[in-house]
Design a protein around this motif. Structure first.
Motif, PDB file in Angstrom:
ATOM      1  N   UNK A 264       0.823  -1.205   0.000  1.00  0.00           N
ATOM      2  CA  UNK A 264       0.000   0.000   0.000  1.00  0.00           C
ATOM      3  C   UNK A 264       0.863   1.263   0.000  1.00  0.00           C
ATOM      4  N   UNK A 265       2.002   1.192   0.691  1.00  0.00           N
ATOM      5  CA  UNK A 265       2.889   2.358   0.738  1.00  0.00           C
ATOM      6  C   UNK A 265       3.560   2.600  -0.611  1.00  0.00           C
ATOM      7  N   UNK A 266       3.922   1.519  -1.295  1.00  0.00           N
ATOM      8  CA  UNK A 266       4.539   1.708  -2.614  1.00  0.00           C
ATOM      9  C   UNK A 266       3.555   2.369  -3.572  1.00  0.00           C
ATOM     10  N   UNK A 267       2.282   2.005  -3.459  1.00  0.00           N
ATOM     11  CA  UNK A 267       1.263   2.609  -4.317  1.00  0.00           C
ATOM     12  C   UNK A 267       0.983   4.052  -3.908  1.00  0.00           C
ATOM     13  N   UNK A 268       0.940   4.304  -2.607  1.00  0.00           N
ATOM     14  CA  UNK A 268       0.645   5.654  -2.111  1.00  0.00           C
ATOM     15  C   UNK A 268       1.717   6.653  -2.529  1.00  0.00           C
ATOM     16  N   UNK A 269       2.989   6.241  -2.432  1.00  0.00           N
ATOM     17  CA  UNK A 269       4.086   7.164  -2.688  1.00  0.00           C
ATOM     18  C   UNK A 269       4.689   7.005  -4.084  1.00  0.00           C
TER      19      UNK A 269
ATOM     20  N   UNK B  31       6.658   4.583  -5.252  1.00  0.00           N
ATOM     21  CA  UNK B  31       8.060   4.188  -5.150  1.00  0.00           C
ATOM     22  C   UNK B  31       8.146   2.668  -5.086  1.00  0.00           C
ATOM     23  N   UNK B  32       9.375   2.159  -5.181  1.00  0.00           N
ATOM     24  CA  UNK B  32       9.580   0.722  -5.061  1.00  0.00           C
ATOM     25  C   UNK B  32       9.593   0.327  -3.581  1.00  0.00           C
ATOM     26  N   UNK B  33       9.740  -0.954  -3.330  1.00  0.00           N
ATOM     27  CA  UNK B  33       9.724  -1.422  -1.940  1.00  0.00           C
ATOM     28  C   UNK B  33      11.000  -1.054  -1.186  1.00  0.00           C
ATOM     29  N   UNK B  34      12.096  -0.830  -1.913  1.00  0.00           N
ATOM     30  CA  UNK B  34      13.367  -0.546  -1.231  1.00  0.00           C
ATOM     31  C   UNK B  34      13.305   0.711  -0.376  1.00  0.00           C
ATOM     32  N   UNK B  35      12.886   1.886  -0.903  1.00  0.00           N
ATOM     33  CA  UNK B  35      12.790   3.061  -0.036  1.00  0.00           C
ATOM     34  C   UNK B  35      11.753   2.916   1.067  1.00  0.00           C
ATOM     35  N   UNK B  36      10.695   2.156   0.805  1.00  0.00           N
ATOM     36  CA  UNK B  36       9.688   1.924   1.841  1.00  0.00           C
ATOM     37  C   UNK B  36      10.313   1.150   3.000  1.00  0.00           C
TER      38      UNK B  36
END
Length: 243
Positions: free
Chosen positions: A57-62, A64-69
């Motif tokens: 959900x955070x990757x979709x919200x921002x 970005x890829x999973x790495x920065x999350x």
């Protein structure tokens, strides 16, 4: 008289544009953006203690890829705001009640020293910014705007540190008070609490303006210390938020 030398042709103005990539480097990284946004949500109690955090959900919200999350979540875990369980998932951390009194003590120590410095030389201090934050708090209180009230509260304490010539003190205090902030957000809806904060801020400024060092320190310590007796009531009303 000797002839004056002919001046050299003016040099072309130096290109002050940033080198390629420098402008991007000045921008916060993706991990920083994610961390700051999540941190704001957690401290504002928009993301409640114990709430699951889904990386997808955070990757979709921002965007970005999973790495920065994942980098952001690790930083938040180090700050005690996120819990990561390999087999169970990631959650907003519950508030460690035992750590709150110590955090209050750290903040009292730092900020009572700040107001002492201000009260020692009241005639040299510009308190207009701090006074303006109280006016803002009065407006936000009347409007029932808890978020705006909290931001003005933060600016009041930052303004005192800056007026004292030690803005770094406020940065240190911020690092120590993340768990305090979540508790403070829970007290703002209590009837009369916002009005009490305004009165406490006014008492601090009055003591500083009068050059009264000990009363200024006492007023600041009382103001910051109100959270400790509130803690027991908060734990009774929201036991699932604390550990």
């Amino acid at each position: 008289m000797p002839e004056r030398p002919v001046s050299e042709s003016p040099q072309p103005a130096r290109d002050r544009r940033l080198p390629a990539g420098a402008a991007q480097a000045a921008q916060p990284s993706a991990a920083t953006r994610v961390r700051e946004a999540l941190r704001r949500d957690i401290l504002a109690m928009a993301s409640l203690p114990g709430t699951p955090i889904a990386e997808k959900e955070l990757t979709e919200r921002f965007g970005v890829s999973r790495t920065p999350v994942r980098e952001a979540l690790i930083k938040l875990r180090e700050e005690g705001l996120v819990e990561i369980f390999p087999q169970a998932g990631t959650f907003v951390a519950r508030i460690p009640a035992a750590a709150v009194p110590e955090a209050v003590f750290i903040r009292q120590t730092l900020e009572s020293a700040t107001v002492a410095r201000l009260a020692e030389r009241p005639g040299e201090i510009d308190l207009r910014r701090a006074e303006a934050t109280i006016a803002r708090q009065q407006e936000r209180c009347a409007a029932g705007d808890q978020e705006g009230f909290h931001l003005a509260d933060e600016d009041f304490h930052a303004a005192l540190a800056e007026a004292a010539g030690h803005p770094g003190v406020w940065k240190i205090a911020q690092a120590a008070k993340s768990q305090i902030d979540r508790c403070r957000r829970m007290t703002l809806p209590v009837p009369g609490r916002m009005a009490a904060v305004i009165a406490e801020h006014g008492a601090i400024l009055a003591a500083i303006a009068a050059g009264e060092v000990a009363p200024a320190q006492a007023a600041m310590e009382r103001h910051l210390g109100t959270l400790v007796p509130d803690l027991a009531a908060l734990r009774r009303s929201h036991p699932h938020y604390f550990v």
